[in-house]
Design a protein around this motif. Structure first.
Motif, PDB file in Angstrom:
ATOM      1  N   ARG A   1      38.408 -36.036 -61.992  1.00 37.62           N
ATOM      2  CA  ARG A   1      37.417 -34.836 -62.162  1.00 37.62           C
ATOM      3  C   ARG A   1      38.421 -33.456 -62.517  1.00 37.62           C
ATOM      4  N   TYR A   2      38.070 -33.228 -63.513  1.00 41.88           N
ATOM      5  CA  TYR A   2      38.744 -31.762 -64.213  1.00 41.88           C
ATOM      6  C   TYR A   2      37.592 -30.662 -63.836  1.00 41.88           C
ATOM      7  N   GLY A   3      38.671 -29.502 -63.673  1.00 41.78           N
ATOM      8  CA  GLY A   3      37.808 -28.151 -63.241  1.00 41.78           C
ATOM      9  C   GLY A   3      38.315 -26.834 -63.663  1.00 41.78           C
ATOM     10  N   TYR A   4      38.000 -25.733 -63.242  1.00 39.71           N
ATOM     11  CA  TYR A   4      38.409 -24.613 -63.698  1.00 39.71           C
ATOM     12  C   TYR A   4      38.752 -23.833 -62.525  1.00 39.71           C
TER      13      TYR A   4
ATOM     14  N   PHE B   1      39.025 -36.384 -69.118  1.00 38.54           N
ATOM     15  CA  PHE B   1      39.492 -36.781 -67.714  1.00 38.54           C
ATOM     16  C   PHE B   1      38.661 -37.499 -66.974  1.00 38.54           C
ATOM     17  N   ARG B   2      37.230 -37.393 -67.102  1.00 37.61           N
ATOM     18  CA  ARG B   2      36.121 -37.836 -66.432  1.00 37.61           C
ATOM     19  C   ARG B   2      36.381 -39.583 -66.721  1.00 37.61           C
TER      20      ARG B   2
ATOM     21  N   PRO C   1      46.607 -37.867 -58.603  1.00 41.67           N
ATOM     22  CA  PRO C   1      45.594 -37.086 -57.906  1.00 41.67           C
ATOM     23  C   PRO C   1      44.071 -37.313 -58.542  1.00 41.67           C
ATOM     24  N   ARG C   2      43.169 -37.095 -57.933  1.00 34.23           N
ATOM     25  CA  ARG C   2      41.757 -37.622 -58.648  1.00 34.23           C
ATOM     26  C   ARG C   2      40.916 -36.179 -58.943  1.00 34.23           C
ATOM     27  N   TYR C   3      41.531 -35.261 -58.682  1.00 33.56           N
ATOM     28  CA  TYR C   3      41.105 -33.871 -59.180  1.00 33.56           C
ATOM     29  C   TYR C   3      42.419 -33.282 -59.973  1.00 33.56           C
ATOM     30  N   ALA C   4      41.849 -32.311 -61.037  1.00 31.23           N
ATOM     31  CA  ALA C   4      42.754 -31.428 -62.029  1.00 31.23           C
ATOM     32  C   ALA C   4      42.189 -30.211 -62.244  1.00 31.23           C
TER      33      ALA C   4
ATOM     34  N   TRP D   1      28.927 -32.225 -64.746  1.00 28.67           N
ATOM     35  CA  TRP D   1      29.255 -33.649 -64.578  1.00 28.67           C
ATOM     36  C   TRP D   1      30.793 -33.796 -64.873  1.00 28.67           C
ATOM     37  N   HIS D   2      30.946 -33.063 -65.867  1.00 31.15           N
ATOM     38  CA  HIS D   2      32.391 -32.803 -66.377  1.00 31.15           C
ATOM     39  C   HIS D   2      33.323 -31.920 -65.949  1.00 31.15           C
ATOM     40  N   VAL D   3      32.615 -30.542 -65.695  1.00 30.15           N
ATOM     41  CA  VAL D   3      33.832 -29.690 -65.158  1.00 30.15           C
ATOM     42  C   VAL D   3      33.263 -29.003 -63.865  1.00 30.15           C
TER      43      VAL D   3
END
Length: 290
Positions: free
Chosen positions: A167-170, A161-162, A131-134, A196-198
């Motif tokens: 891409r890391y998110g919440y 992660f970046r 995955p490119r997103y987490a 840019w990071h979250v």
């Protein structure tokens, strides 16, 4: 690097410009009437592309624990091509990736808790799975100071992660929108992490439960909400299969359409028949016009 044929920088410029130029009134007023998604589009003719539809495998956890290959095969037979991971059910990252490949499924996202974990190992496993997103799926604290400290750790994880191309998110629940000493924890996360990071994965069910307008919250974070958990709410407040509950997904999708959402992820926390829930969810998203 690009996504869907256009650069992230261009996408962010477009979303931010749209939010400021078209959606300011909606973002400030909280009403949908003047929201940007209603400008220049053809209501009733838009749809979610199949390549952006996924399902959160947590929805099928009871079946995956019993028969992982058979459950993944059933999802593929329904038409799913994308999934969001929530663990690998006793298998290594390599073993689970092999199962996804066997059934022509692609992991587009993954729920990964970073706090107290070896972030480098998490990143290595995520790169194997693809995955490119987490996303961090859960956090809860009693004080704003604890939320601020968590935001610092979240931003640090997002940077790591970046650097690895992920891409890391919440991912929210309802409590992030309930004020502590007059301050919403979600606003603490937004202010104390870098766009840019979250990024944010909006769980639409929990936003509705929290009593906030998903469209308004979306345009308060232009270009930063990259994923939707599409989860319906029953009249009694519980969970429902998509299209059988009370949430107006058509309005939400229409009024956020130009904002850069990449994934529309079917989810149900407590399905009585997970495969039926998955099938209903896929058919609902593919049939919906808004």
């Amino acid at each position: 690097m690009s996504e869907g044929g256009f650069s992230r920088r261009a996408a962010l410029r477009g979303a931010a410009g749209a939010a400021m130029g078209l959606g300011a009134a909606a973002a400030l007023s909280g009403t949908a009437a003047a929201s940007p998604g209603t400008q220049g589009w053809w209501p009733g003719r838009m749809r979610v592309p199949k390549e952006r539809i996924a399902i959160q495998l947590y929805t099928l956890r009871s079946l995956l624990e019993q028969d992982t290959p058979g459950t993944l095969e059933a999802l593929a037979d329904m038409g799913y091509r994308n999934v969001e991971l929530a663990g690998t059910y006793g298998r290594s990252a390599e073993e689970f990736r092999a199962l996804l490949d066997r059934y022509h499924l692609r992991a587009v996202s993954s729920h990964i808790g970073f706090d107290g974990a070896d972030v480098d190992q998490l990143i290595a496993d995520t790169k194997v799975l693809g995955p490119r997103y987490a996303d961090c799926a859960w956090a809860k604290f009693d004080t704003i100071a604890e939320w601020e400290a968590f935001a610092g750790r979240l931003d640090k994880a997002g940077r790591a992660f970046r650097r690895a191309g992920i891409r890391y998110g919440y991912h929210n629940h309802a409590h992030e929108f309930e004020p502590i000493d007059g301050v919403r924890p979600f606003d603490v996360l937004a202010r104390n992490t870098s766009w840019w990071h979250v990024h944010f994965e909006f769980d639409l069910y929990w936003l509705v439960v929290a009593g906030v307008d998903p469209v308004r919250e979306f345009w308060c974070q232009p270009g930063r909400v990259r994923q939707f958990h599409v989860k319906d709410r029953a009249p009694d407040g519980g969970f429902a299969d998509l299209g059988t509950g009370t949430i107006d997904f058509g309005r939400i999708f229409r009024d956020t359409w130009i904002g850069g959402v990449r994934h529309y992820i079917v989810e149900h926390d407590q399905p009585s028949d997970p495969l039926r829930t998955a099938r209903v969810g896929y058919e609902y998203l593919t049939d919906l016009r808004f």
